[in-house]
Design an enzyme around this catalytic site. Structure first.
Site, PDB file in Angstrom:
ATOM      1  N   HIS A   1       0.802  -1.212   0.000  1.00  0.00           N
ATOM      2  CA  HIS A   1       0.000   0.000   0.000  1.00  0.00           C
ATOM      3  C   HIS A   1       0.840   1.270   0.000  1.00  0.00           C
ATOM      4  CE1 HIS A   1      -3.720   2.235   1.398  1.00  0.00           C
ATOM      5  NE2 HIS A   1      -4.128   1.501   0.388  1.00  0.00           N
TER       6      HIS A   1
ATOM      7  N   ASP B   1      16.523  11.038  -6.549  1.00  0.00           N
ATOM      8  CA  ASP B   1      17.928  11.419  -6.319  1.00  0.00           C
ATOM      9  C   ASP B   1      18.344  11.311  -4.854  1.00  0.00           C
ATOM     10  OD1 ASP B   1      18.104  11.965  -9.044  1.00  0.00           O
ATOM     11  OD2 ASP B   1      17.629  14.081  -8.786  1.00  0.00           O
TER      12      ASP B   1
ATOM     13  N   LYS C   1       2.791   4.481  -1.258  1.00  0.00           N
ATOM     14  CA  LYS C   1       2.660   5.459  -2.337  1.00  0.00           C
ATOM     15  C   LYS C   1       3.823   6.415  -2.163  1.00  0.00           C
ATOM     16  CE  LYS C   1      -1.918   4.535  -1.346  1.00  0.00           C
ATOM     17  NZ  LYS C   1      -2.651   4.449  -0.137  1.00  0.00           N
TER      18      LYS C   1
END
Length: 190
Positions: free
Chosen positions: A128, A135, A130
């Site tokens: 789940h 960099d 996100k």
């Protein structure tokens, strides 16, 4: 053989302590506390252009982009990942394997066609996360995280949020290490 009561109490206490503490031994140590640094930007869908903010951040990538997505069906975000790859950026994507049966795989096919490696997280009931790490090894290191799924609905139909945490290499390094840990358990998309 009958043991004295004080020996039984000691054994019982030792066994209970072992049972109660055993799960902690299999876990990582407590997460490190880091000093706040860099920049922070909060955005909220549907009012803010979260999708545009993510696309802009991807456009600023110089070396690497690591993505952990529960859902990835946004054309603009996928296009920005492909453009980053074309600029020579190392782009890598993890997605929740359980979502493939329920959602279009067109964006994942687009990424694979552009040479972006994609892995499926199948070890968890829901992968789940996100998260986008940009960099991590540079002073400009950026972490994007929040409830925002990388979908059209997240921008236009849902109540969602993200934080863009910039110029924070220690935080980005921690997220990148977590990404690597998940990648080690994932299955490559053929």
């Amino acid at each position: 053989m009958i043991l004295p009561r004080f020996v039984l109490r000691g054994l019982t206490s030792a066994l209970m302590a072992g049972v109660l503490l055993a799960p902690a031994f299999g876990k990582d140590a407590a997460p490190a506390t880091m000093a706040a640094q860099g920049t922070m930007q909060a955005a909220f869908a549907p009012w803010d252009d979260v999708e545009g903010l993510i696309v802009d951040q991807l456009g600023d990538a110089r070396k690497q982009v690591l993505v952990q997505a529960y859902l990835l069906t946004s054309r603009p975000i996928t296009d920005a990942l492909v453009q980053a790859k074309k600029r020579g950026i190392d782009v890598r994507v993890l997605v929740d394997g359980g979502q493939l049966d329920k959602n279009s795989t067109e964006r994942l096919q687009q990424l694979r066609a552009a040479g972006v490696p994609v892995w499926l997280e199948t070890k968890y009931r829901n992968a789940h996360n996100k998260v986008i790490v940009i960099d991590a090894a540079l002073p400009s290191a950026t972490v994007i995280t929040g409830s925002y799924n990388f979908t059209w609905s997240a921008q236009h139909k849902n109540a969602e949020n993200i934080l863009v945490l910039g110029k924070n290499p220690p935080l980005a390094a921690r997220y990148a290490a977590n990404w690597q840990r998940h990648r080690a358990d994932a299955e490559v998309v053929p």
